[in-house]
Design a protein around this motif. Structure first.
Motif, PDB file in Angstrom:
ATOM      1  N   MET A   1       0.664  -1.382  -0.019  1.00  0.00           N
ATOM      2  CA  MET A   1      -0.055  -0.072   0.141  1.00  0.00           C
ATOM      3  C   MET A   1       0.988   1.303  -0.051  1.00  0.00           C
ATOM      4  O   MET A   1       1.745   1.378   0.640  1.00  0.00           O
ATOM      5  CB  MET A   1      -0.799   0.096   1.334  1.00  0.00           C
ATOM      6  CG  MET A   1      -1.924  -1.194   1.047  1.00  0.00           C
ATOM      7  SD  MET A   1      -3.129  -1.085   2.509  1.00  0.00           S
ATOM      8  CE  MET A   1      -2.198  -2.031   3.536  1.00  0.00           C
ATOM      9  N   TRP A 228      -5.093   1.004   3.940  1.00  0.00           N
ATOM     10  CA  TRP A 228      -5.648   0.996   2.623  1.00  0.00           C
ATOM     11  C   TRP A 228      -6.462   2.130   2.301  1.00  0.00           C
ATOM     12  O   TRP A 228      -6.022   2.879   1.319  1.00  0.00           O
ATOM     13  CB  TRP A 228      -6.552  -0.421   2.113  1.00  0.00           C
ATOM     14  CG  TRP A 228      -6.902  -0.397   1.098  1.00  0.00           C
ATOM     15  CD1 TRP A 228      -6.181  -0.638  -0.219  1.00  0.00           C
ATOM     16  CD2 TRP A 228      -8.195  -0.247   0.605  1.00  0.00           C
ATOM     17  NE1 TRP A 228      -7.106  -0.734  -1.145  1.00  0.00           N
ATOM     18  CE2 TRP A 228      -8.454  -0.244  -0.960  1.00  0.00           C
ATOM     19  CE3 TRP A 228      -9.708  -0.082   1.093  1.00  0.00           C
ATOM     20  CZ2 TRP A 228      -9.519  -0.362  -1.508  1.00  0.00           C
ATOM     21  CZ3 TRP A 228     -10.725   0.064   0.524  1.00  0.00           C
ATOM     22  CH2 TRP A 228     -10.659  -0.102  -0.849  1.00  0.00           C
ATOM     23  N   SER A 231      -4.142   5.228   1.844  1.00  0.00           N
ATOM     24  CA  SER A 231      -3.002   5.081   1.030  1.00  0.00           C
ATOM     25  C   SER A 231      -3.516   5.909  -0.343  1.00  0.00           C
ATOM     26  O   SER A 231      -4.567   6.110  -0.541  1.00  0.00           O
ATOM     27  CB  SER A 231      -2.821   3.479   0.654  1.00  0.00           C
ATOM     28  OG  SER A 231      -3.778   3.014  -0.188  1.00  0.00           O
TER      29      SER A 231
END
Length: 250
Positions: A1, A228, A231
């Motif tokens: 990520m 996530w 990111s």
């Protein structure tokens, strides 16, 4: 990520989901400001990150106090020159009582941290994000912010509020290169869950019976979703509430 070299604040990072999230960010190359009301816990998590060749800075902050939130973000920006992500994780649980039995003190205590504290962190972080031209907020809500949660009025109210604040802010700043999302964990291995089961041991079997996967979530599983969302892999996602509950909401 893609979070390498990002400057990330995680509140309530001294234990549980916050601790797992801070460590996970560091493993992916981010510099983490480990914030907690308990400085000793924050220092331990920070030391663990540094021992594993990550970058971290512990800062004590009570998110229910506006001036401490201001100081947290001011100190972060002063040290690193920017703030890329703030994860608003700090939270507390209520005493498990029916609504008419709930005390004013308990209501005010939970709302001040879980709801007002998130607002304070969003407000101050957004001022910084607007100044620098970008930013990312990930709020930790709960399945209790999406579904009915009896004997839990203050906690449920606070988490429904976090979902609403997430969606409102996402719309307000969508054109400003600022994203705002939330994760809604179901029953997850944490101090809050332990508090519930210790108070009512029979709840362990009851809770697992309503989870299709027949187990509790793990803090690292929640952390994975948070990193996530923070990111660059999710640049077109904003205003979302991602539910991680082993199928409970089904």
């Amino acid at each position: 990520m893609e979070v390498k070299n990002k400057i990330v604040i995680v509140t309530g990072a001294g234990s549980g989901i916050g601790r797992a999230t801070a460590i996970h960010f560091a493993k992916h190359g981010a510099t983490v400001v480990v914030s907690d009301i308990n400085l000793e816990k924050a220092q331990k998590v920070s030391e663990e990150i540094v021992t594993n060749k990550g970058n971290a800075l512990p800062i004590k902050a009570n998110v229910a106090k506006y001036e401490e939130v201001e100081n947290l973000i001011k100190e972060t920006v002063s040290e690193f020159g920017k703030l890329d992500v703030i994860v608003n994780n700090a939270g507390i649980g209520p005493h498990l009582l029916k609504t008419h039995e709930s005390t004013l003190k308990d209501w005010e205590r939970v709302i001040s941290v879980n709801q007002t504290g998130v607002f304070y962190c969003m407000k101050v972080a957004l001022n910084q994000f607007l100044e620098q031209g970008y930013g990312n907020i990930v709020n930790i809500a709960s399945l209790a912010g999406l579904k009915a949660s009896p004997n839990n009025i203050s906690y449920s109210a606070s988490k429904f509020a976090v979902v609403g604040m997430t969606k409102s802010a996402a719309m307000e700043y969508a054109t400003k290169n600022i994203r705002v999302n939330a994760v809604c964990p179901g029953y997850t291995e944490s101090a809050l869950l332990n508090q519930l089961i210790n108070a009512k041991p029979e709840m362990d079997a009851i809770l697992k019976s309503v989870i299709p996967m027949k187990r509790y979530g793990k803090a690292i599983e929640i952390a994975d979703a948070v990193v996530w969302l923070a990111s660059d892999n999710t640049r077109f996602i904003t205003g979302q509430t991602i539910t991680l509950d082993g199928g409970t909401s089904l």
